[in-house]
Scaffold this motif. Structure first.
Motif, PDB file in Angstrom:
ATOM      1  N   PHE A 104       0.825  -1.222   0.000  1.00 37.48           N
ATOM      2  CA  PHE A 104       0.000   0.000   0.000  1.00 37.48           C
ATOM      3  C   PHE A 104       0.853   1.263   0.000  1.00 37.48           C
ATOM      4  O   PHE A 104       0.476   2.259  -0.619  1.00 37.48           O
ATOM      5  CB  PHE A 104      -0.962   0.002   1.183  1.00 37.48           C
ATOM      6  N   SER A 105       2.023   1.235   0.645  1.00 40.68           N
ATOM      7  CA  SER A 105       2.886   2.432   0.605  1.00 40.68           C
ATOM      8  C   SER A 105       3.453   2.631  -0.791  1.00 40.68           C
ATOM      9  O   SER A 105       3.579   3.775  -1.258  1.00 40.68           O
ATOM     10  CB  SER A 105       3.992   2.324   1.641  1.00 40.68           C
ATOM     11  N   VAL A 106       3.800   1.558  -1.495  1.00 39.69           N
ATOM     12  CA  VAL A 106       4.297   1.683  -2.874  1.00 39.69           C
ATOM     13  C   VAL A 106       3.174   2.185  -3.785  1.00 39.69           C
ATOM     14  O   VAL A 106       3.398   3.066  -4.631  1.00 39.69           O
ATOM     15  CB  VAL A 106       4.851   0.324  -3.382  1.00 39.69           C
ATOM     16  N   LEU A 107       1.963   1.650  -3.619  1.00 40.17           N
ATOM     17  CA  LEU A 107       0.838   2.103  -4.449  1.00 40.17           C
ATOM     18  C   LEU A 107       0.491   3.550  -4.151  1.00 40.17           C
ATOM     19  O   LEU A 107       0.146   4.309  -5.079  1.00 40.17           O
ATOM     20  CB  LEU A 107      -0.378   1.211  -4.211  1.00 40.17           C
ATOM     21  N   ASP A 108       0.580   3.986  -2.903  1.00 39.43           N
ATOM     22  CA  ASP A 108       0.311   5.399  -2.572  1.00 39.43           C
ATOM     23  C   ASP A 108       1.387   6.300  -3.182  1.00 39.43           C
ATOM     24  O   ASP A 108       1.089   7.418  -3.602  1.00 39.43           O
ATOM     25  CB  ASP A 108       0.261   5.586  -1.057  1.00 39.43           C
ATOM     26  N   ALA A 109       2.606   5.810  -3.216  1.00 43.62           N
ATOM     27  CA  ALA A 109       3.709   6.613  -3.783  1.00 43.62           C
ATOM     28  C   ALA A 109       3.551   6.737  -5.291  1.00 43.62           C
ATOM     29  O   ALA A 109       3.903   7.771  -5.882  1.00 43.62           O
ATOM     30  CB  ALA A 109       5.052   5.988  -3.439  1.00 43.62           C
ATOM     31  N   ILE A 110       3.046   5.729  -5.945  1.00 42.87           N
ATOM     32  CA  ILE A 110       2.884   5.756  -7.406  1.00 42.87           C
ATOM     33  C   ILE A 110       1.728   6.663  -7.791  1.00 42.87           C
ATOM     34  O   ILE A 110       1.797   7.411  -8.751  1.00 42.87           O
ATOM     35  CB  ILE A 110       2.656   4.335  -7.951  1.00 42.87           C
ATOM     36  N   THR A 111       0.652   6.649  -7.044  1.00 41.22           N
ATOM     37  CA  THR A 111      -0.530   7.427  -7.430  1.00 41.22           C
ATOM     38  C   THR A 111      -0.599   8.763  -6.749  1.00 41.22           C
ATOM     39  O   THR A 111       0.006   9.216  -5.921  1.00 41.22           O
ATOM     40  CB  THR A 111      -1.821   6.672  -7.106  1.00 41.22           C
TER      41      THR A 111
END
Length: 101
Positions: free
Chosen positions: A94-101
């Motif tokens: 979820f931290s990687v997905l938040d960083a991407i979006t």
């Protein structure tokens, strides 16, 4: 090799020689009278099970308590390990997905 083991080995060799000299065994032909009914077979099976269960080397109460504690302890440790890894990977994804979006 001690004396008893030598005697057992000698007896086994004698039995093997005797079996070889006799040749192949002839199978026993079963007639209708030799066959057992369903209830007789079930009774025979249960009798054999009971006799085999008497031969089992059952654990003592102390051994049983020790094994039970070990099983519960390892189950708890592995459950916490899998839970921790799942929680960590969940946070990471979820931290990687938040960083991407």
């Amino acid at each position: 090799m001690n004396r008893e083991m030598r005697r057992l080995a000698a007896k086994e060799e004698e039995r093997a020689k005797k079996r070889r000299s006799e040749g192949p065994r002839q199978g026993k032909k079963s007639s209708k009278g030799d066959q057992l009914s369903l209830f007789q077979r079930a009774k025979k099976y249960l009798h054999e099970v009971r006799s085999e269960m008497k031969k089992v080397n059952w654990p003592t109460r102390d051994e049983l308590v020790t094994y039970t504690i070990v099983v519960f302890g390892m189950t708890t440790v592995l459950t916490l390990l899998v839970f921790g890894m799942d929680w960590g990977f969940n946070k990471l994804v979820f931290s990687v997905l938040d960083a991407i979006t």
